[in-house]
Design an enzyme around this catalytic site. Structure first.
Site, PDB file in Angstrom:
ATOM      1  N   TYR A 109       0.856  -1.192   0.000  1.00 20.65           N
ATOM      2  CA  TYR A 109       0.000   0.000   0.000  1.00 20.65           C
ATOM      3  C   TYR A 109       0.887   1.235   0.000  1.00 20.65           C
ATOM      4  O   TYR A 109       1.906   1.295   0.696  1.00 20.65           O
ATOM      5  CB  TYR A 109      -0.906   0.030   1.242  1.00 20.65           C
ATOM      6  CG  TYR A 109      -1.654   1.340   1.382  1.00 20.65           C
ATOM      7  CD1 TYR A 109      -2.910   1.501   0.816  1.00 20.65           C
ATOM      8  CD2 TYR A 109      -1.097   2.416   2.063  1.00 20.65           C
ATOM      9  CE1 TYR A 109      -3.584   2.709   0.912  1.00 20.65           C
ATOM     10  CE2 TYR A 109      -1.761   3.626   2.166  1.00 20.65           C
ATOM     11  CZ  TYR A 109      -3.015   3.769   1.592  1.00 20.65           C
ATOM     12  OH  TYR A 109      -3.671   4.958   1.683  1.00 20.65           O
ATOM     13  N   GLU A 197      -3.748   7.471  -3.816  1.00 18.37           N
ATOM     14  CA  GLU A 197      -3.719   6.191  -3.118  1.00 18.37           C
ATOM     15  C   GLU A 197      -3.500   5.068  -4.119  1.00 18.37           C
ATOM     16  O   GLU A 197      -4.253   4.938  -5.084  1.00 18.37           O
ATOM     17  CB  GLU A 197      -5.028   5.972  -2.352  1.00 18.37           C
ATOM     18  CG  GLU A 197      -5.027   4.731  -1.486  1.00 18.37           C
ATOM     19  CD  GLU A 197      -6.306   4.594  -0.681  1.00 18.37           C
ATOM     20  OE1 GLU A 197      -6.246   4.616   0.557  1.00 18.37           O
ATOM     21  OE2 GLU A 197      -7.384   4.489  -1.308  1.00 18.37           O
TER      22      GLU A 197
END
Length: 386
Positions: A109, A197
């Site tokens: 991530y 993101e």
């Protein structure tokens, strides 16, 4: 403003961020054609909506042939995709992204956002890719690594390398990740983003780092200098009332309650919603009419609020600083005459000429409840619904 995954990847690609190939399709025929031209043995068909959790909702599927791509796209297009971010009402899938399959060795991530408590951009990274970052933060916060960027210097290569090391990368992977992180930061700043993101950020079998997914949001106040990005806006993904409010230059967000709120100033609007909750009610919206609450803005505000069938009463809470309260009162009365006000209305005015304004409203002969304080206004509007 939010955009679709395929649009975010287009922007990232312009800044040198490593992104796997793919094209958007609006029909099943287009999807099959893209897959044939792309070549390969594995394809990914991804629903394009403004919400996360698409995979769990059935919006991300693997295909092993162009024919299967067509079949999956045909099923996906037009479906009502429900995820944890769409709510139970879901969103209609109007387009799909056809991407090449990737040899995934690891899922990570990576995200960039503004930390308002420090007034710095922060890069967040985690080994827990493919999982909602909120869940990771709640259950295993130690797995989220943060790197704060000094505004006057921007990101430094050693910071990107430090993130790569914290993710357990090594050798070629570190070089690829460092280049990726530096490019992502450049894209974030250059596009006036408010969020970037990458989840998952993948490490391939040959050590390359790629953005398998991408989510970006942008500062609305900077869109005047981001013309190309502003044109990416998809109003079909937004609440119709919020779209209409933006046309009137009103700041409106629809909520789940039944008390409509018309307030001037974001801080006062937040406080008003809190007081309504404290009084036992539920706000139906956030609506900031700005500093000048004139007849036109008030009328437009009423129109937006009353378009929500859940609204059972309206609370107008205006502080007269820039504009005098008596002028606001006259504006409310004029606006109320021109609309079909079918629900109870409570008005609280405070500030310059507030006494005169309350007298004007009380003597208008119109169906208003005039409140002396914010607490009084909240109690009155909640009692009118009960």
């Amino acid at each position: 403003m939010n955009i679709h995954e395929y649009q975010a990847k287009e922007i990232l690609r312009q800044y040198g961020v490593a992104v796997p190939g793919g094209e958007v399709a609006f029909t099943a025929d287009e999807a099959e054609k893209i897959a044939r031209e792309m070549g390969g043995d594995v394809f990914v068909v991804k629903a394009q909506i403004h919400a996360g959790g698409r995979g769990k909702g059935g919006g991300v599927k693997l295909a092993k042939s162009p024919e299967e791509v067509r079949e999956l796209a045909d099923k996906m297009l037009g479906m009502n995709l429900v995820t944890h971010q769409t709510g139970p009402e879901g969103k209609e899938v109007q387009k799909v992204l056809i991407a090449a399959g990737v040899d995934i060795a690891r899922e990570l991530y990576l995200g960039i956002v503004l930390d308002r408590s420090t007034s710095k951009l922060v890069i967040m990274a985690s080994t827990e890719g493919g999982v909602e970052i909120e869940k990771v933060a709640e259950e295993t916060p130690e797995k989220i690594h943060k790197e704060y960027i000094e505004p006057g210097f921007g990101i430094q290569p050693f910071q990107a390398r430090r993130i790569a090391f914290k993710l357990g990368l090594e050798g070629k992977q570190v070089r690829s990740a460092t280049k990726f992180i530096m490019a992502l930061y450049k894209a974030f700043v250059g596009s006036d983003a408010s969020l970037a993101e990458i989840n998952p950020l993948v490490v391939t079998g040959d050590g390359e780092v790629l953005a398998l997914d991408a989510k970006m949001g942008f500062d609305d106040n900077a869109l005047y200098r981001q013309k190309a990005i502003a044109e990416m806006r998809d109003v079909s993904e937004e609440d119709p009332l919020e779209v209409k409010a933006s046309e009137f230059h009103l700041n409106y967000i629809k909520l789940d309650g039944n008390v409509g709120c018309m307030v001037n100033g974001a801080g006062l609007a937040m406080a008003t919603m809190d007081i309504i909750k404290l009084a036992g009610g539920m706000p139906a919206n956030f609506l900031d009419v700005g500093g000048g609450a004139n007849v036109e803005t008030v009328r437009n505000g009423f129109e937006i609020i009353l378009s929500d069938p859940n609204v059972k009463a309206v609370l107008v809470n205006i502080f007269g600083g820039i504009v005098r309260c008596d002028r606001v009162a006259r504006g409310i009365m004029e606006a109320a005459k021109s609309i079909d006000l079918t629900v109870p209305l409570v008005v609280r005015l405070e500030g310059t000429n507030a006494v005169e304004a309350r007298k004007l409203l009380a003597e208008s002969g119109m169906n208003f409840e005039v409140a002396e304080s914010l607490e009084d206004a909240a109690n009155k509007v909640v009692n009118l619904i009960a």
